[in-house]
Structure formats: C-alpha cells, structure tokens
Write a protein that holds these residues in place. Sequence first.
Motif, short mmCIF file in Angstrom:
data_model
loop_
_atom_site.label_atom_id
_atom_site.label_comp_id
_atom_site.label_asym_id
_atom_site.label_seq_id
_atom_site.Cartn_x
_atom_site.Cartn_y
_atom_site.Cartn_z
N CYS A 7 20.40 68.75 40.18
CA CYS A 7 20.33 68.27 38.69
C CYS A 7 20.56 69.11 37.81
CB CYS A 7 18.19 68.47 38.35
SG CYS A 7 18.18 67.80 36.56
N GLN A 9 20.45 70.88 33.70
CA GLN A 9 19.71 70.72 32.67
C GLN A 9 20.46 70.64 31.50
OE1 GLN A 9 16.64 73.27 32.97
NE2 GLN A 9 14.91 71.39 31.70
N TYR A 19 20.48 66.25 34.02
CA TYR A 19 21.92 65.26 34.18
C TYR A 19 21.44 64.95 35.49
CZ TYR A 19 23.41 65.55 29.22
OH TYR A 19 23.54 65.91 28.03
N ALA A 62 19.87 62.28 31.73
CA ALA A 62 21.01 61.19 31.87
C ALA A 62 21.16 60.72 32.96
CB ALA A 62 21.88 61.71 31.21
N VAL A 64 24.46 60.10 35.52
CA VAL A 64 26.03 59.55 35.50
C VAL A 64 26.48 59.25 37.10
CG1 VAL A 64 27.97 60.41 34.47
CG2 VAL A 64 26.00 61.35 33.83
N TYR A 76 27.86 56.08 31.70
CA TYR A 76 26.40 56.99 31.12
C TYR A 76 25.08 55.81 30.76
CZ TYR A 76 23.46 59.31 27.20
OH TYR A 76 22.34 59.54 26.40
N PHE A 78 21.64 56.19 29.66
CA PHE A 78 20.02 56.67 29.49
C PHE A 78 18.71 56.50 29.46
CE2 PHE A 78 17.36 57.73 25.32
CZ PHE A 78 16.90 59.43 25.59
N LEU A 97 22.27 63.13 24.15
CA LEU A 97 22.41 63.42 25.33
C LEU A 97 23.95 63.26 25.43
CD1 LEU A 97 19.92 63.22 28.06
CD2 LEU A 97 20.28 65.27 26.20
N VAL A 101 27.37 64.36 28.33
CA VAL A 101 28.49 63.24 29.48
C VAL A 101 29.09 64.21 29.79
CG1 VAL A 101 28.27 61.35 30.55
CG2 VAL A 101 26.36 61.60 29.08
N PHE A 104 29.46 67.04 31.93
CA PHE A 104 28.44 67.43 33.64
C PHE A 104 29.60 66.20 34.24
CE2 PHE A 104 26.19 64.83 36.11
CZ PHE A 104 25.46 65.27 36.72
N LYS A 337 24.68 74.09 29.08
CA LYS A 337 24.84 74.15 30.55
C LYS A 337 23.62 75.29 30.14
CE LYS A 337 27.01 75.45 34.54
NZ LYS A 337 27.99 75.30 35.10
N ASP A 340 22.18 74.79 36.77
CA ASP A 340 22.12 73.43 37.97
C ASP A 340 21.64 74.61 39.01
OD1 ASP A 340 23.87 71.74 39.06
OD2 ASP A 340 25.74 73.00 38.60
#
Length: 365
Positions: A7, A9, A19, A62, A64, A76, A78, A97, A101, A104, A337, A340
Amino acid sequence: MTDGIPCMQLRGGSSKGAYFLRDDLPADPAERDDLLLRIMGSPDARQVDGLGGGHPLTSKVAVVSRSGDPDADVDYLFLQVVPDRPVVTDAQTCGNLLAGVGPFAIERGLVPAAGDTTTVRIRIVNPAVSLVEATVQTPGGRVRYDGGTVMAGTPFPAAPIHLAFPGGANPVFPTGRVVDAFTGLEVTCVDAGMPVVLLRAGDLGIAGDEDPAVLEGDDALRERVESVRLAAGAAMGLGDVRELTVPKMTIVAAPRHGGTVTTRTFIPHRVHAAIGVLGAVSVAVAVRTPGTVAPGSADTLVRVEHPTGTFDVAVDLDPDGAATRVRRTTVVRTARKLTDGLVWPRPASTRPANARPASIGEATG
C-alpha cells in the motif's frame, strides 16, 4: 494477510488516500470492500484502528492496474470508504486522488519514466469511463514530488502535475435544461465529470462565503439542501441518492477575491474545505454557459473561489445551451508520497463495538 498488503499513501490534491495495485486486492468486489473497511478503520467516526483520517477527504482509496484500452496506460478505480458506516462506494470518481495516480503508476513500474516529464494516460472507470492525461515531473527517471507549486487546500508547495481532460460526446446538462426547479429553488444540474447541483446562496438566505463549520452547523440549511439533492438526483438519472455521495451540492455566489465565482460545496453532507477537481470542472462549465444559476463569464479561464483559496480551470466548450459539450479542460494539481510499505487490516472477526470497554489499567491514553 498475515504478511501484510502492499500500500502507498499519497496526498492527492486536497485529499489523502491509500493506493493499491488491483492485483494486491481480492478480485471479488464484496471481499475487496470488506478488506478495505478493515484497512481504513471503518465503521468508526475516528477510524482510529485504521489508515483513514475520520473525514471523507482522508478516507479514500485508489485501485490502479494496467489498462486493456489502447488509448490508456492504466485504469483508475476510486472507492470512497465512509468513516462512520460500513460502506464502500464506487458511485463517483475523485479528481483529487487522480493527481496521485500518475506518480503511483510510475513508482509501481506500470509506466516507465520518459525523460524530465512523463505523461500517463489514465482511464477513469467510475462512474462512467473517461480519459485523462497526467503529466508528471520525472527528472533522472524518478518521480519528483518537491516543487514550488502552491495549491489551495494544501498547506505546502509541491511539484506540479498537469491534468488534461478531453471532452465527451454527451451534453453536460443531464436534465436537458440549464435551469431546473426543485422544492421551490432554481438550480443548475451539470455533469462534466462529476454530478453537481448548483444553488444560489441568496436563494438560501446566506452570503455564500461562510466558514464550512457554520454551514455544517445549520441544520435547517442542511435539510433544505438535502431535499433538493434527492429531487435533483432522480432528475439527473442517478435514481435514489440517499445512500450515494453524488450529486455534490455547490452553493454559488459573486466572487469576493478577484475570482470568477465563490463556492461552498456539500460532499454531500459535510462541507468541503476546498472543492473537488471534477466538481470544480463542472462548476466552471456552468459558469461558462449562459443562463445557469452561476455568475456568468466568457473567459476561458475560470477561477473558482472556495474556503481555502482558488482553483483555476481552463475550459474549452462547444456551446449549445442545454446541449453544450466540453471539448477540453485542464487543471494543475500536486501530489506527495507519504508512506510506502505494507498495511495490516484488522481481523475479519473482531469484537463488536459494544464489547467490554478497557479497564482503567488497560487504558493508557
């Protein structure tokens, strides 16, 4: 699950979310949503047992993945996770958000960095498929987050991310009119990426530049806005919207600080501290179209004032009254970011909310 789930954030625009790669979540939507409730800490107004921040703007997800569409690099999806209820909904997208994307996708290797800037073609898959191009700063082949772009609704500058939305074939006024009347109020229903209902502040007996907390604390106002929302939602083809987060309700008034229009937006029950990206696009389209309830402007650039600043939207329209279509809109956002790594959801079987409270010895503050 015992090994954690990958994940990232990010602060995307004026929101914050978790995300995920689609392949790291269950394929079954019901299983996925149950997992996300446990990751984000819902149902709990504080979301103290999860990643959520106890507010709709900080309880977002999100998802992806690589896209099968030849015109897009990634898809994407949401998902709004409701803080105080066990609800996860894909009824709307989130333009804030969306700003995260592109970074990310590059960070996860879905799109290779291509020089000092990298364009990521994104297919938004909810509520209806649409495309957007995100241009991300990637000097040296890595996403750059630091920069000097100040975006209202966030306290610190960051690197700019340019979002360009191509127009669509559908008219942006879903009721077929630029003005409707619901519960005795004239409104404009517009959908240029986000279903929005515009109301004049003066018709509600307010100035339109009140602090969000003041508007949230006005029970009579909230009830009246909600009654309009329910009627407008049905007229916009959204059906019964009692349990939906759309349409958004934007109160419009004359500008106060040199912009084009002043806004306050119910999302739909809390009042946004700024304004959503696609919500701002829908407002800007209404401003550019003669005859709506919004203050009008012929300028291509619409400066939307909101509680914490302004939001600029460049709008290119194919004007035709209620049949108006959008050719292209562009905005500038930022993202950063935050974390992570891995996230551990609470177990699927946990004590109910009315379980025995901690004793004084267990409660450490």
